[in-house]
Design a protein around this motif. Structure first.
Motif: not given
Length: 357
Positions: A5-7, A211, A229, A233, A236, A328, A332
């Motif tokens: 997950q983008a943090q 991101e 989100h 994601t 990132q 990933r 997304a």
């Protein structure tokens, strides 16, 4: 927080290479082995990028000749302009034609350019994009101060957009990038750096602006949080894959293709993923040679280090990590509306792994 997950800035150090397992909404994503369109994924935004170039040149206006000269020098050197392109491709995928999208694309390019000016001073680099760095040409003081000018000009432009959420995302990104730079400085010549520490640096220093660039489009489009989100994601993951491949190329690329000196990471004492993988897979003598080269910047040992990295399969392991991040990103992007811009985002993630510069 789920893996991949983008943090937030506080969580960025806890990342791992393992992407989240596909769920029902992600299962539509093509696997990287799928042959995607061979068209240039950036062709769709050619007119938009031209508009961004006009904004960049308009906003470089200053009464101080040296500022203009140094800024024009590094910006005119070209480069991929992936960060503004990412903002524009995501805007297209969301059918967003907000009038501020070109301004914000220029903002992220100014922020990125400022980081390059500062990076080259810190790293004592002499070559970027195939020609002398700004610090080599104009000196360290001019490079640092013009980097500061670009940062401040970027923030002036953010104010013009007059959206607090935009300010929040970009100011947060700029702060995290600075933290990443300091973390990297602290890690120099430390051969004990592990994958988690490496990821923390590249997700702060490189992936955070990717991101933010991808996140700005859904903010302008007033999209719902799930879409924002997914876009964040994608950015990132794409930025992480981009940096891992960049680190691979420092040991297997060529100076002509890269436009920079091979072995710079070794000279600067940077422990990147190929080195980490080689240290893990090598024998005692190989590990001792690598540690000595990292701790003392022994660039003369680069050919030996390259042979060890190749012989231990470290490059394949690092490329597999980049592949996982690119997948990933595909997962997304697959959740976004299906259209030519979304297809370009898919293609961009797949093509990233094949880059040589």
């Amino acid at each position: 927080m789920p893996p991949g997950q983008a943090q937030s800035p506080r969580a960025v150090g806890r990342a791992s290479y393992n992407p989240a397992p596909p769920n029902a909404t992600q299962s539509r994503a093509p696997h990287l082995s799928l042959a995607l369109s061979t068209n240039n994924p950036l062709e769709l935004i050619r007119a938009d990028m031209a508009a961004v170039d006009r904004v960049i040149h308009e906003r470089l206006t200053t009464d101080v000749p040296l500022v203009r000269e140094v800024a024009q020098y590094i910006i005119s050197a070209g480069g991929k302009r992936l960060r503004p392109a990412l903002l524009l491709l995501v805007s297209g995928a969301l059918a967003c034609e907000h009038p501020h999208r070109h301004t914000l694309a220029a903002v992220v390019e100014f922020i990125h350019t400022a980081t390059l000016l500062h990076d080259d001073v810190v790293d004592e680099s002499t070559l970027r994009r195939g020609r002398a760095t700004a610090n080599q040409t104009f000196g360290n003081a001019a490079s640092v101060l013009v980097g500061d000018f670009l940062y401040s000009r970027a923030f002036q432009m953010m104010v013009d957009v007059n959206q607090m959420r935009v300010m929040e995302v970009l100011s947060d990104a700029t702060n995290v990038i600075a933290e990443g730079e300091v973390l990297q400085l602290m890690n120099m010549r430390d051969a004990s750096i592990d994958e988690a520490s490496y990821l923390r640096v590249i997700r702060s220093k490189t992936a955070k602006l990717f991101e933010a660039s991808a996140r700005l489009a859904p903010i302008l489009a007033q999209a719902d949080p799930a879409v924002e989100h997914a876009c964040a994601t994608y950015g990132q993951a794409l930025g992480t894959a981009f940096q891992v491949i960049d680190d691979v190329l420092d040991y297997e690329g060529s100076a002509d293709e890269l436009g920079k000196n091979l072995g710079d990471d070794l000279r600067e004492g940077k422990v990147t993923l190929p080195i980490i993988c080689a240290l893990r897979a090598g024998n005692d003598a190989q590990r001792a040679l690598i540690r000595d080269a990292i701790e003392h910047g022994r660039i003369e040992n680069l050919p030996d280090i390259q042979r060890i990295i190749l012989g231990t399969g470290a490059l394949d392991t690092a490329r597999a990590a980049a592949h996982a991040e690119a997948q990933r990103a595909l997962d997304a992007a697959a959740t976004l509306p299906s259209n030519p811009h979304q297809e370009a985002l898919l293609q961009l993630a797949a093509a990233l792994l094949e880059r040589r510069s």
